[in-house]
Design a protein around this motif. Structure first.
Motif, PDB file in Angstrom:
ATOM      1  N   ILE B  62      -4.123   7.001   0.735  1.00 26.68           N
ATOM      2  CA  ILE B  62      -3.183   6.751   1.824  1.00 26.68           C
ATOM      3  C   ILE B  62      -2.496   5.399   1.622  1.00 26.68           C
ATOM      4  O   ILE B  62      -1.284   5.271   1.731  1.00 26.68           O
ATOM      5  N   GLN B  63      -3.326   4.410   1.269  1.00 30.91           N
ATOM      6  CA  GLN B  63      -2.787   3.079   1.012  1.00 30.91           C
ATOM      7  C   GLN B  63      -1.676   3.134  -0.047  1.00 30.91           C
ATOM      8  O   GLN B  63      -0.667   2.450   0.042  1.00 30.91           O
ATOM      9  N   GLN B  64      -1.881   3.990  -1.051  1.00 31.14           N
ATOM     10  CA  GLN B  64      -0.911   4.081  -2.142  1.00 31.14           C
ATOM     11  C   GLN B  64       0.150   5.149  -1.888  1.00 31.14           C
ATOM     12  O   GLN B  64       0.859   5.563  -2.804  1.00 31.14           O
ATOM     13  N   ASN B  65       0.240   5.618  -0.687  1.00 30.29           N
ATOM     14  CA  ASN B  65       1.260   6.590  -0.293  1.00 30.29           C
ATOM     15  C   ASN B  65       1.150   7.930  -1.020  1.00 30.29           C
ATOM     16  O   ASN B  65       2.148   8.634  -1.196  1.00 30.29           O
ATOM     17  N   CYS B  66      -0.043   8.254  -1.489  1.00 31.75           N
ATOM     18  CA  CYS B  66      -0.211   9.519  -2.197  1.00 31.75           C
ATOM     19  C   CYS B  66      -0.770  10.613  -1.291  1.00 31.75           C
ATOM     20  O   CYS B  66      -0.829  11.776  -1.677  1.00 31.75           O
ATOM     21  N   ALA B 246     -14.529   5.437  12.383  1.00 30.73           N
ATOM     22  CA  ALA B 246     -13.111   5.517  12.680  1.00 30.73           C
ATOM     23  C   ALA B 246     -12.558   4.145  13.030  1.00 30.73           C
ATOM     24  O   ALA B 246     -11.513   3.758  12.549  1.00 30.73           O
ATOM     25  N   LEU B 247     -13.319   3.420  13.847  1.00 34.41           N
ATOM     26  CA  LEU B 247     -12.830   2.126  14.288  1.00 34.41           C
ATOM     27  C   LEU B 247     -12.593   1.186  13.120  1.00 34.41           C
ATOM     28  O   LEU B 247     -11.545   0.597  12.983  1.00 34.41           O
ATOM     29  N   GLU B 248     -13.597   1.085  12.267  1.00 36.04           N
ATOM     30  CA  GLU B 248     -13.423   0.113  11.198  1.00 36.04           C
ATOM     31  C   GLU B 248     -12.340   0.557  10.211  1.00 36.04           C
ATOM     32  O   GLU B 248     -11.681  -0.253   9.586  1.00 36.04           O
ATOM     33  N   SER B 249     -12.196   1.851  10.104  1.00 38.85           N
ATOM     34  CA  SER B 249     -11.252   2.295   9.084  1.00 38.85           C
ATOM     35  C   SER B 249      -9.804   2.124   9.525  1.00 38.85           C
ATOM     36  O   SER B 249      -8.906   2.102   8.712  1.00 38.85           O
ATOM     37  N   ASP B 250      -9.625   1.989  10.825  1.00 47.47           N
ATOM     38  CA  ASP B 250      -8.280   1.801  11.336  1.00 47.47           C
ATOM     39  C   ASP B 250      -7.488   0.793  10.550  1.00 47.47           C
ATOM     40  O   ASP B 250      -6.365   1.014  10.155  1.00 47.47           O
ATOM     41  N   LYS B 251      -8.141  -0.311  10.355  1.00 55.20           N
ATOM     42  CA  LYS B 251      -7.470  -1.438   9.731  1.00 55.20           C
ATOM     43  C   LYS B 251      -7.078  -1.105   8.310  1.00 55.20           C
ATOM     44  O   LYS B 251      -5.934  -1.225   7.909  1.00 55.20           O
ATOM     45  N   GLU B 252      -8.093  -0.638   7.564  1.00 56.41           N
ATOM     46  CA  GLU B 252      -7.859  -0.393   6.142  1.00 56.41           C
ATOM     47  C   GLU B 252      -6.810   0.691   5.975  1.00 56.41           C
ATOM     48  O   GLU B 252      -6.091   0.734   5.011  1.00 56.41           O
ATOM     49  N   LEU B 253      -6.785   1.534   6.954  1.00 57.21           N
ATOM     50  CA  LEU B 253      -5.963   2.711   6.855  1.00 57.21           C
ATOM     51  C   LEU B 253      -4.492   2.410   6.778  1.00 57.21           C
ATOM     52  O   LEU B 253      -3.664   3.258   6.569  1.00 57.21           O
ATOM     53  N   GLY B 254      -4.158   1.221   6.982  1.00 58.14           N
ATOM     54  CA  GLY B 254      -2.748   0.920   6.877  1.00 58.14           C
ATOM     55  C   GLY B 254      -2.106   0.859   8.228  1.00 58.14           C
ATOM     56  O   GLY B 254      -0.888   0.849   8.342  1.00 58.14           O
ATOM     57  N   SER B 255      -2.878   0.802   9.308  1.00 52.76           N
ATOM     58  CA  SER B 255      -2.173   0.679  10.565  1.00 52.76           C
ATOM     59  C   SER B 255      -2.135  -0.767  11.057  1.00 52.76           C
ATOM     60  O   SER B 255      -1.272  -1.119  11.821  1.00 52.76           O
TER      61      SER B 255
END
Ligand code: SF4
Lengths: 232, 524
Positions: B62-66, B246-255
């Motif tokens: 997701i970070q790499q837009n793939c 879910a909570l922690e991943s929010d950040k990494e997820l690119g939001s």
């Protein structure tokens, strides 16, 4: 290519045997197409040796002739002498009497056309035919239609490009709407002809690509086409 | 409509992901490419990887837009509430774009300054970044507040040139079209939704895309409430009880909370590459003047183009075109009459007030034809080339004899060539039996581009994969030599070193050229 029949009275029917007559009539009825000996045997139900003997006799009398069929080399077709073989048999006017496409002559004609198109810069088929005629390098005259066939083959070779005149600019000398031809840029000696991306790498033209898989028996790491290509 | 990736398209994409991000990420990606969009749970099931492994792989993708996430509503059964789930979809095009990132950088460095190139490369490396992250990157090395202003200015330039855009919505909601069955993915052929985008991918991308007005909007300090809300949505769908994750991943997820995320605007580069391909084709086929004229037309109309695959350019007045022509060095020697002649040569359609427009689709098609014809010429020879061009131009069924006559290929040889081309899928064949006194069979032939082009494209992906593998193999073989200090490379070693350098150069430049051809068939 005349297909006209001579008056029947000219045929010396009295000098033919009955079998010869049957065969001759059959051959004549086929006109310019002629007929293959095997088909004659089937259609007349005459025994092989009789057919062979009669054909020889008819040939000797000059009543029939044989021509090689362009589709099936080795198949002789028999025609009544008064007919010219039809294009289905000979392949047409661009074929030699052996039934082969006369490539040498065609290439010569192509070169002539190309030369004149290059001189004229831009030309219609009529203009090319005219220029060729005036140059008098050919034994016989070629019609515009014949020259047109050659020029269109040059288009397929991508040596010449085809475009419709719009009457302005470079087309000024040509009536609007007429098809005209000019030398393609790929023919410029100064430039390398552009090779496509696929055509310039081994895989692009590889006969085995369908069987080639990474790690397979045929694979990019073991590929000999690559090895040859990269052999500096 | 976007057709699903072909077999070798997928293999090539997986290879790219695996060499950039490793085998695990590639496994998740392959699963999505082959099976279509899936929930996290299903990816875990199909790949037999652990839930957290899959999650991490998805984060990278997701970070790499793939990969793009989206949520869909599943209507509940009787008495059940409807349920929402998050699905993940691999973005094939964006994966393939990774091979052409150097081309993007080349465009940016041609037009903008060094700082822009640096920032742009940072974006390529990280996939997506907030302004804050960009500033942090710039700070390392320099002093703070100058870095902040400079970075803003640099980003501004990049956005202004449309090289960079807002990231799409991280998880758009896809409402199931009413006339379709429960799984939104399974679409019946008969459904009459012509006006809507056709594939699931197109629907998701359309739903995720930022509004055109916002796409290039720069508001440095204020992020809207609504944005913040949206970004707060969880990574894992509601159906899955992994709240803490879910909570922690929010950040990494690119939001990144309420901050705007930026990424490279691939579309802008596709516009430019397509235009360049058109101009080069015209230069090759017609002449330099025509290329200058077309280039001016496209330069002026680029920002007005709504999509990459624009069929006909917008009409432009002769004066507008001439103005643009004069800007370029090659155009300064061009008179207005010369320009007019070039526009005519290009086959431009002339409208009222002397405006001109041009059929770009036609130029692209010609370029595609040339690519395939050149393969036919090299692989099967001049006679086959004439035959293929005849059939390709005729665009209808022709009979063997007619082909032989028109293309000037011997009657005996023609069927052999036709069969070879047919066997290798370059031609379509139909038999016609005429019953008469004797049964005669005719064979009719044609170039069927709707099946041939996808086949050609698949072979291109195959060839690109092979080129990649061969580069890797050649470099691996000479690994030791390449790591040798320069003073130790003498005599035969020097020779071998030069060879591997030439090999690498040839393979990599061939790959870039092949990639142009892939874009020609896939993106243009
Ligand atoms: S790697 Fe070699 S065998 Fe495989 S497709 Fe390419 S050229 Fe053919």
């Amino acid at each position: 290519m005349s297909k006209r029949k001579r008056p029947d009275s000219n045929v010396p029917s009295q000098s033919m045997t009955d079998q010869e007559k049957i065969l001759y009539n059959l051959i004549q009825s086929k006109q310019g197409l002629g007929i293959w000996s095997r088909d004659m045997k089937r259609e007349t139900n005459l025994p092989d040796n009789v057919v062979d003997k009669s054909l020889k006799s008819l040939l000797g009398k000059g009543l029939i002739k044989d021509v090689v069929n362009v589709q099936f080399k080795g198949r002789k077709h028999y025609l009544a002498s008064e007919f010219e073989p039809s294009p289905e048999i000979t392949g047409g006017k661009w074929y030699d009497d052996q039934g082969r496409l006369d490539s040498e002559f065609i290439n010569f004609l192509k070169d002539q056309c190309l030369k004149h198109i290059r001189n004229l810069k831009i030309a219609t088929v009529d203009m090319v035919a005219d220029a060729i005629q005036r140059s008098r390098v050919l034994k016989r005259d070629y019609s515009s239609q014949e020259i047109g066939e050659i020029v269109r083959a040059l288009v397929l070779d991508d040596h010449v490009i085809e475009m419709r005149s719009n009457g302005v600019g470079e087309f000024a000398s040509i009536p609007t709407g007429r098809m005209c031809y000019k030398c393609s840029r790929s023919l410029d000696a100064a430039k390398e002809p552009r090779v496509g991306a696929m055509a310039s790498i081994p895989c692009g033209v590889c006969p085995r690509i369908a069987h080639c898989t990474p790690g397979g028996i045929i694979s990019p790491t073991t590929c000999e086409y690559y090895t040859k290509w990269l052999d500096f | 409509m976007v057709s699903p990736p072909s077999q070798y398209g997928i293999k090539y994409a997986v290879h790219i992901v695996s060499s950039h991000f490793g085998d695990l990420v590639a496994k998740v990606c392959e699963c999505l490419l082959r099976r279509g969009a899936l929930t996290h749970q299903n990816i875990v099931r199909f790949t037999e990887m652990s839930a957290s492994q899959v999650k991490n792989c998805l984060l990278v993708l997701i970070q790499q837009n793939c990969v793009q996430a989206f949520s869909v509503e599943h209507p509940g059964g009787v008495g059940d509430a409807s349920r929402r789930s998050t699905e993940y979809m691999a973005l094939f095009d964006n994966i393939i774009h990774r091979m052409r990132l150097p081309k993007f950088v080349a465009v940016v460095s041609q037009e903008l300054d060094k700082e822009c190139v640096e920032l742009f490369q940072g974006l390529l490396q990280h996939g997506r970044l907030t302004l804050e992250k960009m500033i942090d990157r710039a700070k390392s090395g320099r002093e703070d507040c100058t870095a902040q202003d400079a970075t803003r200015e640099t980003l501004f330039k990049l956005v202004n040139a449309r090289f960079v855009e807002h990231c799409p919505d991280p998880e758009p909601h896809l409402s199931p079209p009413s006339e379709e069955g429960a799984p939104a993915r399974k679409r019946t052929k008969s459904s009459k939704v012509a006006a809507e985008p056709e594939t699931l991918e197109e629907r998701v991308l359309a739903a995720a895309a930022p509004m055109e007005a916002k796409r290039f909007l720069i508001m440095f300090d204020t992020a809207t409430e609504e944005d913040g809300q949206k970004m707060g949505d969880s990574f894992l769908g509601v159906g899955e009880k992994r709240k803490s994750d879910a909570l922690e991943s929010d950040k990494e997820l690119g939001s990144e909370g309420d901050r705007v995320l930026w990424r490279v605007n691939v579309q802008e580069f596709m516009h430019r590459f397509r235009h360049k391909a058109c101009v080069e084709n015209v230069r090759e086929r017609l002449d330099g003047g025509a290329a200058v004229a077309l280039s001016a037309m496209l330069e002026t109309s680029r920002s007005m183009e709504k999509k990459v695959k624009t069929d006909i350019s917008v009409p432009l007045s002769i004066n507008t075109i001439y103005e643009e022509v004069m800007k370029g060095e090659a155009g300064r020697a061009m008179t207005l009459d010369h320009l007019r002649a070039s526009l005519v040569m290009l086959g431009c359609e002339r409208g009222a007030d002397e405006s001109y427009k041009i059929d770009l689709k036609n130029i692209i098609e010609q370029a595609q034809n040339e690519e395939v014809e050149s393969v036919v010429l090299k692989k099967y020879g001049q006679n086959a080339y004439r035959i293929f061009r005849l059939l390709s131009k005729a665009n209808r069924l022709l009979e063997t004899d007619k082909i032989s006559d028109t293309a000037f290929v011997d009657k005996k040889e023609t069927p052999k060539i036709l069969f070879r081309l047919w066997k290798d899928q370059f031609l379509h064949m139909e038999k016609v039996v005429v019953t008469g006194p004797r049964q005669t069979q005719f064979l009719l032939w044609k170039v069927n581009k709707s099946t041939l082009w996808p086949h050609v494209l698949d072979e291109m992906y195959h060839a690109a994969l092979n080129l990649n593998l061969r580069v890797a193999y050649e470099l691996e073989k000479e690994n030791e030599l390449l790591n040798l200090p320069i003073e130790k490379r003498s005599g035969p070693l020097e020779k071998r070193y030069n060879r591997i350098r030439t090999v690498r150069l040839l393979l990599e430049s061939s790959l870039m050229k092949l990639d142009d051809a892939i874009m020609l068939f896939h993106n243009f």
